[in-house]
Design a protein around this motif. Structure first.
Motif, PDB file in Angstrom:
ATOM      1  N   LYS A 210     -15.655 -55.269  27.160  1.00 49.68           N
ATOM      2  CA  LYS A 210     -14.216 -55.363  27.456  1.00 49.68           C
ATOM      3  C   LYS A 210     -14.049 -55.868  28.893  1.00 49.68           C
ATOM      4  O   LYS A 210     -15.020 -55.890  29.655  1.00 49.68           O
TER       5      LYS A 210
ATOM      6  N   TRP B 203     -11.233 -60.536  33.868  1.00 49.98           N
ATOM      7  CA  TRP B 203     -11.524 -59.342  34.671  1.00 49.98           C
ATOM      8  C   TRP B 203     -10.578 -59.301  35.862  1.00 49.98           C
ATOM      9  O   TRP B 203     -10.315 -60.340  36.492  1.00 49.98           O
TER      10      TRP B 203
ATOM     11  N   ASP C 136     -19.374 -52.629  27.825  1.00 45.05           N
ATOM     12  CA  ASP C 136     -18.664 -52.463  26.547  1.00 45.05           C
ATOM     13  C   ASP C 136     -18.037 -53.761  26.052  1.00 45.05           C
ATOM     14  O   ASP C 136     -17.333 -53.781  25.047  1.00 45.05           O
TER      15      ASP C 136
ATOM     16  N   ASP D 275     -13.855 -52.770  34.047  1.00 40.47           N
ATOM     17  CA  ASP D 275     -13.047 -51.608  34.415  1.00 40.47           C
ATOM     18  C   ASP D 275     -13.993 -50.687  35.192  1.00 40.47           C
ATOM     19  O   ASP D 275     -14.601 -49.794  34.638  1.00 40.47           O
TER      20      ASP D 275
END
Ligand code: FES
Length: 858
Positions: free
Chosen positions: A182, A136, A180, A185
């Motif tokens: 991922k 991240w 999600d 973000d």
């Protein structure tokens, strides 16, 4: 109210309050781990267990309501044993890597263990923790340290509204992840890190930089935007290592945005200007202050003697404090003899202030910003307020998520808040007046306006109603592109709410015809009831930190400090300052024209960069290349410092004293956290020194004395009182009560909807002006300029994400990488203005944030 006993003490508390709240009121401390006042209770850690007389099992104090007659015991051998076991269970998979954990010294889990006398870890189990997440940006996640309190998830969802985190998996494998899966973000506000009670979520820029006990916390105010959140600079050895804020005791309730949490890096930038620079031929050389200021003063005298004081001009800045802006205008008016002063406010905030003054008699927001959080309906008009003033977004989240208010968003783009809006009114570029007028008419047609309030507040009500009755709703539907049913739905939400907050921002203030838009919104505020009562209000949002203070200090030729008209108040200031003040005065446009015509020969730029942030920046570049003598006072190198004849290094807000004024008129003192870098000087010292050199009367070099002079001359600031550095005590102003206002109806222009491909520029969440483009943290998530394009438009041009694009208007052209997003509708492009690599502002004409462009793939 209910009455109960806690550890034998009688307590009375409002119905619905928890045992924990009652204990706090009684002065009894109960340990907690998952509890946080500003979010809904989770009740997962069980550390707050207490005994309730008559109940077999202990109850959790943080989420059990206090009821009449309860008798609570918070300390007993049984409770102590249970709490110890609860915490020991939390430690089963906890790595106990405290020596290398960045939370050491400020870890709530560590503190609770210490308080409960837990000195061993009796339970063990196979470690099934998810591995450390290092992918991240800006934040590190160490799942093995997580106690699943969910504070991060809830702050992200309930307070910030980003909803980026969630609890994934079950049992021992459970961990906090992105929704999600991922890499994170999100808004990168850092509030998840701030509330983490262990070392699970950590700030990467701060990782292993300093131990908490080595840091001195210096209270101050964040000046990245007009919300002016209260902060603490965390300082070690003269360097700012991080910025934090305290829950419960600050106006922002401890919440921060990326600007404070990760945008402070520019303060420590190696590129900071540290010594005065004097140009010699094509090169700069370092100079002492005496030489540099002597050169500036000499040039001022020479130009004044040869061409008159009207050939000198200066631009102030919302980056400067109130005292500095006050001194800036006094320097020009009283010591130099020129009223040629202005600022970037001319392109937005000043227009809004003049229009709001004309329509409602307001000089900014009608209420403190916390009234937004308590409004029953909020309308956000022409503003990506999440980017322009994040703390206003949090108030809106509070109104709509916590207090179940209605949210209306009117915007050209599908901005963040549009995702959660009850009604999203996506209007075509250029149709703001048509939309505001249509809503006002519908409120009256639907019988939802408060007639009694309007009757006593609007002196020309009959005339206004007659004008609104003529608003062509079908034309408004055609022009705005919004369905009639949606318009009616929006009007109903506003009309049926008991209180309304109307927030508007950049697309209104900086767009063409701002005055007409503000007039139409003033009418909407009145008709919707936004100005009725103590909740809600009207809130013009400007993204720049001390914009309100800049305007209050009269850094524009029409007005002396305190919004006192120049012609009217001149005699008063002449008497106070003991000088004859100049007549007339050029505004920003006049200064630019004056340079082009060779009539303005000397320009002083105080903490402002026309070459990146002003529209029509190409024209400004040509003018600055031409002006005979350019002085730039700033903290970082830029396109303008490179053109300067003398560069005077000022300091960041962390290095100075003085006061600033928020968009809702809170006046706060900056806390000087570190000494100026190198030989840089506080900006007010530079201005005062220059004043001293140019005026036989001199200026007392002391911000307190400058403030005392300000208070004696500015009616607005006479009541301002300071409770100490970095904290504010808002001026006790009488609540705003509109009365006998004569509202001007501005009809929407037929065919105002823009044609062809439009480029809109503005602020993004990750950057604040140009200073944060020198901060590593903010650069990590937004490193360069770009142009956002709708997927259909990109497809038509054969463009993929990251492809090159050129936009060209009659004013100029710029190029950058494309970002493809349905956030913008077809026919509209958006580009952030912060980046000198793209320099998108050169495409805009003066006085607007939107222009028709041709767009091509490169
Ligand atoms: Fe009450 Fe965690 S603080 S259950």
């Amino acid at each position: 109210m209910v009455n109960l006993k806690i550890d034998g003490k009688d307590v009375q508390i409002e119905k619905g309050a928890t045992i924990l709240a009652a204990a706090e009121k009684a002065g009894v401390q109960i340990p907690t781990l998952c509890f946080l006042k500003k979010i809904s209770p989770t009740g997962s850690c069980r550390v707050c267990g207490v005994e309730v007389a008559g109940a077999d099992q202990p109850m959790t104090a943080c989420n059990t309501p206090a009821v009449e007659g309860m008798a609570i015991t918070t300390q007993s051998p049984r409770i102590a044993r249970i709490r110890r076991q609860v915490v020991q269970m939390l430690l089963v998979n906890h790595p106990l890597d405290c020596p290398v954990c960045d939370a050491g010294g400020e870890c709530d889990l560590q503190d609770v263990c210490y308080d409960l006398d837990i000195n061993r870890q009796p339970y063990v189990a196979e470690d099934l923790s998810h591995p450390v997440i290092n992918t991240w940006p800006l934040i590190q996640q160490v799942p093995s340290r997580c106690i699943l309190c969910e504070k991060c998830v809830k702050v992200c969802h309930e307070v910030v509204g980003a909803s980026a985190l969630e609890l994934r998996e079950r049992g021992d494998k459970a961990f906090i992840d992105t929704v999600d899966g991922k890499p994170l973000d999100c808004e990168f506000c850092g509030n998840c890190v701030a509330v983490c009670p262990t070392g699970t979520l950590l700030s990467k820029p701060f990782l292993f930089k300093a131990r908490p006990w080595e840091l001195t916390r210096k209270p101050s105010v964040c000046t990245q935007c007009g919300s002016q959140c209260q902060i603490d600079y965390n300082v070690k050895e003269g360097r700012v290592y991080r910025v934090t804020s305290e829950d419960g005791v600050t106006v922002n309730d401890g919440n921060l945005c990326i600007g404070a949490s990760f945008g402070y890096g520019y303060i420590n930038s190696d590129q900071r200007l540290r010594r005065p620079l004097v140009r010699e031929a094509d090169r700069f050389r370092e100079a002492g202050w005496d030489e540099a200021l002597g050169a500036v003063a000499d040039r001022i005298r020479k130009v004044r003697e040869s061409s008159g004081p009207q050939s000198l001009a200066g631009l102030g800045s919302p980056r400067l404090t109130n005292e500095e802006n006050y001194l800036f205008q006094k320097l020009f008016r009283a010591a130099i003899g020129s009223n040629n002063i202005d600022s970037e406010a001319r392109y937005g905030a000043l227009r809004v202030q003049k229009a709001l003054g004309a329509s409602l008699g307001l000089q900014g927001a009608s209420n403190p910003i916390d009234r937004i959080g308590r409004a029953a309906a909020v309308m956000v008009f022409g503003s990506d307020v999440t980017a322009e003033a994040p703390a206003i977004d949090w108030q809106i989240e509070k109104a709509c998520r916590k207090n179940d208010g209605k949210l209306l968003v009117a915007n050209m783009r599908r901005v963040k808040l549009a995702r959660y809006a009850n009604t999203f009114l996506q209007y075509r570029p250029g149709t703001e007046v048509a939309l505001a007028n249509a809503l006002s008419r519908l409120l009256l047609d639907l019988g939802l306006a408060d007639e009694a309030f309007l009757g006593r507040s609007v002196s020309n009500l009959a005339e206004l109603k007659a004008a609104l009755a003529k608003v062509d709703l079908e034309a408004a539907v055609r022009e705005t592109g919004i369905d009639r049913a949606l318009l009616e739905e929006g009007a109903r939400y506003l009309g049926e709410a008991s209180s309304v907050a109307l927030v508007f921002g950049g697309d209104v203030a900086k767009g063409e015809g701002a005055e007409a838009k503000v007039a139409a919104l003033s009418t909407l505020a009145m008709v919707s009831g936004a100005l009725h009562g103590d909740l809600g209000g009207i809130f013009p949002v400007d993204e720049k930190g001390n914009m309100q203070g800049l305007l209050d200090m009269g850094v524009f030729p029409e007005s002396l400090p305190g919004h006192q008209p120049y012609a009217v108040a001149r005699a008063k200031f002449e008497k106070a300052w003991g000088v004859k003040l100049p007549e007339g005065g050029r505004d920003l446009h006049g200064i630019l024209e004056g340079i082009e015509k060779g009539e303005v020969k000397f320009l002083y730029l105080a903490a402002t960069n026309p070459l990146v942030t002003f529209p029509d920046s190409g024209r400004w570049r040509r003018a600055l290349e031409k002006v005979e003598f350019l002085v730039v006072q700033d903290i970082l190198p830029s396109e303008v410092t490179r053109l300067a004849h003398v560069v005077l290094p000022g300091v960041s807000p962390a290095e100075k004293t003085g006061s600033v004024t928020s968009l809702d008129h809170r006046v706060s003192c900056l806390g000087q956290a570190i000494s100026p870098v190198g030989e840089a000087r506080e900006d007010w010292q530079i201005l005062a020194d220059l004043y001293d050199r140019l005026s036989p009367r001199g200026v007392t070099l002391d911000t307190e004395k400058i403030l005392a002079e300000m208070k004696s001359l500015l009616p607005l600031y006479t009541e301002v009182c300071f409770s100490g550095e970095g904290r504010c005590r808002p001026c006790q102003k009488a609540p705003y009560r509109p009365a006998d206002k004569s509202l001007t109806f501005v009809p929407a222009e037929a065919g105002a909807a823009a044609q062809g491909m439009q480029l809109l520029t503005g602020k993004i969440l990750f950057h604040f002006g140009t200073t944060t483009t020198f901060a590593e943290g903010t650069l990590e998530v937004a490193p360069e300029g770009y142009v956002v394009m709708n997927p259909e438009d990109a497809k038509a041009l054969g463009l993929g994400a990251g492809g090159g694009v050129r936009v060209k208007s009659s004013q100029g052209s710029a190029q950058g990488k494309v970002k493809i997003s349905a956030e913008v509708p077809q026919g509209l492009l958006f580009a952030p203005y912060h980046f000198s690599d793209v320099n998108i502002q050169q495409v805009l004409p003066a006085g607007t944030n939107r222009v028709q462009v041709e767009v091509a793939k490169i």
